[in-house]
Design a protein around this motif. Structure first.
Motif, PDB file in Angstrom:
ATOM      1  N   GLU A  21      10.066  40.807 -27.979  1.00 46.64           N
ATOM      2  CA  GLU A  21       9.030  40.496 -28.961  1.00 46.64           C
ATOM      3  C   GLU A  21       9.629  39.829 -30.202  1.00 46.64           C
ATOM      4  OE1 GLU A  21       5.624  42.866 -31.565  1.00 46.64           O
ATOM      5  OE2 GLU A  21       6.797  43.954 -30.067  1.00 46.64           O
ATOM      6  N   SER A  22      10.754  40.332 -30.659  1.00 47.07           N
ATOM      7  CA  SER A  22      11.384  39.769 -31.854  1.00 47.07           C
ATOM      8  C   SER A  22      11.871  38.343 -31.624  1.00 47.07           C
ATOM      9  CB  SER A  22      12.564  40.643 -32.285  1.00 47.07           C
ATOM     10  OG  SER A  22      12.114  41.912 -32.666  1.00 47.07           O
ATOM     11  N   LEU A  23      12.606  38.130 -30.538  1.00 46.06           N
ATOM     12  CA  LEU A  23      13.125  36.794 -30.267  1.00 46.06           C
ATOM     13  C   LEU A  23      12.004  35.813 -29.941  1.00 46.06           C
ATOM     14  CD1 LEU A  23      16.375  37.524 -28.218  1.00 46.06           C
ATOM     15  CD2 LEU A  23      16.155  36.883 -30.625  1.00 46.06           C
ATOM     16  N   GLY A  24      10.995  36.274 -29.215  1.00 44.97           N
ATOM     17  CA  GLY A  24       9.861  35.412 -28.898  1.00 44.97           C
ATOM     18  C   GLY A  24       9.131  34.950 -30.141  1.00 44.97           C
ATOM     19  N   SER A  25       8.959  35.849 -31.103  1.00 39.02           N
ATOM     20  CA  SER A  25       8.270  35.469 -32.334  1.00 39.02           C
ATOM     21  C   SER A  25       9.104  34.490 -33.161  1.00 39.02           C
ATOM     22  CB  SER A  25       7.909  36.701 -33.155  1.00 39.02           C
ATOM     23  OG  SER A  25       9.063  37.379 -33.590  1.00 39.02           O
ATOM     24  N   ILE A  26      10.414  34.611 -33.112  1.00 36.18           N
ATOM     25  CA  ILE A  26      11.279  33.672 -33.820  1.00 36.18           C
ATOM     26  C   ILE A  26      11.165  32.284 -33.207  1.00 36.18           C
ATOM     27  CG2 ILE A  26      13.691  33.070 -34.284  1.00 36.18           C
ATOM     28  CD1 ILE A  26      14.187  36.138 -34.541  1.00 36.18           C
ATOM     29  N   VAL A  27      11.249  32.199 -31.880  1.00 36.79           N
ATOM     30  CA  VAL A  27      11.164  30.901 -31.206  1.00 36.79           C
ATOM     31  C   VAL A  27       9.801  30.264 -31.468  1.00 36.79           C
ATOM     32  CG1 VAL A  27      11.097  29.754 -28.958  1.00 36.79           C
ATOM     33  CG2 VAL A  27      12.870  31.430 -29.441  1.00 36.79           C
ATOM     34  N   LEU A  28       8.725  31.036 -31.299  1.00 31.33           N
ATOM     35  CA  LEU A  28       7.389  30.477 -31.525  1.00 31.33           C
ATOM     36  C   LEU A  28       7.171  30.106 -32.988  1.00 31.33           C
ATOM     37  CD1 LEU A  28       5.099  32.651 -29.229  1.00 31.33           C
ATOM     38  CD2 LEU A  28       5.747  30.260 -28.925  1.00 31.33           C
ATOM     39  N   GLY A  29       7.757  30.851 -33.899  1.00 29.80           N
ATOM     40  CA  GLY A  29       7.627  30.529 -35.318  1.00 29.80           C
ATOM     41  C   GLY A  29       8.261  29.199 -35.670  1.00 29.80           C
ATOM     42  N   PHE A  30       9.466  28.965 -35.175  1.00 26.33           N
ATOM     43  CA  PHE A  30      10.113  27.671 -35.418  1.00 26.33           C
ATOM     44  C   PHE A  30       9.382  26.550 -34.685  1.00 26.33           C
ATOM     45  CE2 PHE A  30      13.957  30.170 -36.595  1.00 26.33           C
ATOM     46  CZ  PHE A  30      14.103  29.648 -37.865  1.00 26.33           C
ATOM     47  N   GLU A  31       8.929  26.832 -33.480  1.00 28.68           N
ATOM     48  CA  GLU A  31       8.207  25.827 -32.711  1.00 28.68           C
ATOM     49  C   GLU A  31       6.887  25.469 -33.389  1.00 28.68           C
ATOM     50  OE1 GLU A  31       7.266  24.974 -28.015  1.00 28.68           O
ATOM     51  OE2 GLU A  31       7.571  27.037 -28.667  1.00 28.68           O
ATOM     52  N   LEU A  32       6.275  26.435 -34.038  1.00 26.56           N
ATOM     53  CA  LEU A  32       5.036  26.198 -34.768  1.00 26.56           C
ATOM     54  C   LEU A  32       5.231  25.122 -35.836  1.00 26.56           C
ATOM     55  CD1 LEU A  32       2.714  28.988 -35.895  1.00 26.56           C
ATOM     56  CD2 LEU A  32       3.433  27.350 -37.572  1.00 26.56           C
ATOM     57  N   ILE A  33       6.328  25.181 -36.548  1.00 24.35           N
ATOM     58  CA  ILE A  33       6.617  24.176 -37.578  1.00 24.35           C
ATOM     59  C   ILE A  33       6.778  22.801 -36.941  1.00 24.35           C
ATOM     60  CG2 ILE A  33       8.305  23.460 -39.324  1.00 24.35           C
ATOM     61  CD1 ILE A  33       8.875  26.530 -39.684  1.00 24.35           C
ATOM     62  N   ILE A  34       7.489  22.727 -35.827  1.00 19.78           N
ATOM     63  CA  ILE A  34       7.724  21.460 -35.150  1.00 19.78           C
ATOM     64  C   ILE A  34       6.420  20.893 -34.604  1.00 19.78           C
ATOM     65  CG2 ILE A  34       8.954  20.363 -33.237  1.00 19.78           C
ATOM     66  CD1 ILE A  34      10.696  21.269 -35.660  1.00 19.78           C
ATOM     67  N   VAL A  35       5.558  21.739 -34.050  1.00 18.31           N
ATOM     68  CA  VAL A  35       4.272  21.267 -33.526  1.00 18.31           C
ATOM     69  C   VAL A  35       3.398  20.742 -34.663  1.00 18.31           C
ATOM     70  CG1 VAL A  35       2.105  22.052 -32.465  1.00 18.31           C
ATOM     71  CG2 VAL A  35       4.287  22.624 -31.426  1.00 18.31           C
ATOM     72  N   PHE A  36       3.411  21.416 -35.800  1.00 19.18           N
ATOM     73  CA  PHE A  36       2.650  20.929 -36.955  1.00 19.18           C
ATOM     74  C   PHE A  36       3.137  19.543 -37.365  1.00 19.18           C
ATOM     75  CE2 PHE A  36       2.582  20.443 -41.604  1.00 19.18           C
ATOM     76  CZ  PHE A  36       1.219  20.365 -41.802  1.00 19.18           C
ATOM     77  N   LEU A  37       4.445  19.390 -37.491  1.00 18.78           N
ATOM     78  CA  LEU A  37       4.990  18.087 -37.858  1.00 18.78           C
ATOM     79  C   LEU A  37       4.749  17.056 -36.758  1.00 18.78           C
ATOM     80  CD1 LEU A  37       8.337  19.264 -39.498  1.00 18.78           C
ATOM     81  CD2 LEU A  37       6.263  18.455 -40.650  1.00 18.78           C
ATOM     82  N   GLY A  38       4.803  17.492 -35.506  1.00 23.34           N
ATOM     83  CA  GLY A  38       4.536  16.588 -34.392  1.00 23.34           C
ATOM     84  C   GLY A  38       3.099  16.089 -34.389  1.00 23.34           C
ATOM     85  N   ALA A  39       2.166  16.936 -34.770  1.00 23.66           N
ATOM     86  CA  ALA A  39       0.764  16.503 -34.872  1.00 23.66           C
ATOM     87  C   ALA A  39       0.622  15.418 -35.928  1.00 23.66           C
ATOM     88  CB  ALA A  39      -0.136  17.690 -35.193  1.00 23.66           C
ATOM     89  N   LEU A  40       1.372  15.543 -37.003  1.00 20.74           N
ATOM     90  CA  LEU A  40       1.354  14.497 -38.030  1.00 20.74           C
ATOM     91  C   LEU A  40       1.957  13.193 -37.499  1.00 20.74           C
ATOM     92  CD1 LEU A  40       2.356  16.541 -41.212  1.00 20.74           C
ATOM     93  CD2 LEU A  40       0.074  15.804 -40.493  1.00 20.74           C
ATOM     94  N   VAL A  41       2.966  13.290 -36.651  1.00 23.74           N
ATOM     95  CA  VAL A  41       3.566  12.105 -36.038  1.00 23.74           C
ATOM     96  C   VAL A  41       2.562  11.429 -35.113  1.00 23.74           C
ATOM     97  CG1 VAL A  41       5.333  11.321 -34.409  1.00 23.74           C
ATOM     98  CG2 VAL A  41       5.950  12.879 -36.259  1.00 23.74           C
ATOM     99  N   VAL A  42       1.886  12.216 -34.272  1.00 20.43           N
ATOM    100  CA  VAL A  42       0.875  11.658 -33.364  1.00 20.43           C
ATOM    101  C   VAL A  42      -0.229  10.969 -34.169  1.00 20.43           C
ATOM    102  CG1 VAL A  42      -0.897  12.264 -31.660  1.00 20.43           C
ATOM    103  CG2 VAL A  42       1.379  13.279 -31.507  1.00 20.43           C
ATOM    104  N   PHE A  43      -0.625  11.580 -35.261  1.00 22.66           N
ATOM    105  CA  PHE A  43      -1.623  10.980 -36.149  1.00 22.66           C
ATOM    106  C   PHE A  43      -1.091   9.692 -36.771  1.00 22.66           C
ATOM    107  CE2 PHE A  43      -2.858  10.693 -40.687  1.00 22.66           C
ATOM    108  CZ  PHE A  43      -4.173  10.278 -40.518  1.00 22.66           C
ATOM    109  N   GLY A  44       0.134   9.737 -37.272  1.00 27.31           N
ATOM    110  CA  GLY A  44       0.716   8.576 -37.940  1.00 27.31           C
ATOM    111  C   GLY A  44       0.961   7.399 -37.003  1.00 27.31           C
ATOM    112  N   LEU A  45       1.310   7.672 -35.765  1.00 26.29           N
ATOM    113  CA  LEU A  45       1.536   6.603 -34.779  1.00 26.29           C
ATOM    114  C   LEU A  45       0.239   6.111 -34.151  1.00 26.29           C
ATOM    115  CD1 LEU A  45       4.705   7.970 -32.928  1.00 26.29           C
ATOM    116  CD2 LEU A  45       4.577   6.118 -34.617  1.00 26.29           C
ATOM    117  N   LYS A  46      -0.869   6.769 -34.519  1.00 22.71           N
ATOM    118  CA  LYS A  46      -2.189   6.435 -33.970  1.00 22.71           C
ATOM    119  C   LYS A  46      -2.198   6.509 -32.445  1.00 22.71           C
ATOM    120  CE  LYS A  46      -3.646   3.545 -37.857  1.00 22.71           C
ATOM    121  NZ  LYS A  46      -2.941   4.251 -38.833  1.00 22.71           N
TER     122      LYS A  46
END
Length: 124
Positions: A21-46
Motif C-alpha cells: 500500500e505504501s509503495l503503491g501510493s508513492i508510485v501513483l502519487g508521482f505518476e499523478l503529477i506526470i499525468v497532469f503535466l502530460g494532459a497539458l502537453v496533449v492540450f498544448g500540442l492540440k
C-alpha cells in the motif's frame, strides 16, 4: 500531553499500512503529477480538443486519487493496473507516453511484486 488528546481521551492509533500500500501510493502519487503535466502537453500540442485533453487528464487524475485511497483492498490494486494501461495507451496520442507508461508500469510491477513478497514474509 504525551499520548493523550486535550479532552483526556487516549490518542487514536494509526492503522499499520502494508508495504504494498505504501509503495503503491508513492508510485501513483508521482505518476499523478506526470499525468497532469502530460494532459497539458496533449492540450498544448492540440492532439485532442481542449475539453477532451484536459477533461480526460482530470478524469485519470481523479481515478488515481481514488486508487490511492483504495490500495488497502484488491480493487485498488486492480485499479492501479488499469491506470497503468491507460497511461501506456496515451502513447497513441503522444508517443512519449509509451516511454513514460513503460517506466511507471515497470515501477508499479516491481513495487507490487516485491512488496507483496516482503509483506508475506513479515506477517509470519
Amino acid at each position: 500531553m504525551s499520548g493523550e488528546q486535550a479532552e483526556g481521551r487516549p490518542a487514536r492509533t494509526r492503522r499499520q499500512r502494508s508495504l504494498r500500500e505504501s509503495l503503491g501510493s508513492i508510485v501513483l502519487g508521482f505518476e499523478l503529477i506526470i499525468v497532469f503535466l502530460g494532459a497539458l502537453v496533449v492540450f498544448g500540442l492540440k492532439a485532442l480538443p481542449a475539453a477532451v485533453a484536459l477533461g480526460g487528464g482530470a478524469a485519470v487524475v481523479v481515478l488515481m486519487i481514488v486508487a490511492i485511497g483504495l490500495l488497502r483492498w484488491p480493487v485498488g490494486i486492480a485499479l492501479g493496473w488499469i491506470i497503468q494501461l491507460i497511461v501506456v495507451a496515451a502513447g497513441f496520442l503522444v508517443p512519449a507516453f509509451f516511454v513514460v507508461g513503460a517506466i511507471f508500469t515497470a515501477m508499479w510491477t516491481y513495487c507490487m511484486v516485491a512488496a507483496a513478497r516482503i509483506d508475506r514474509t513479515t506477517k509470519r
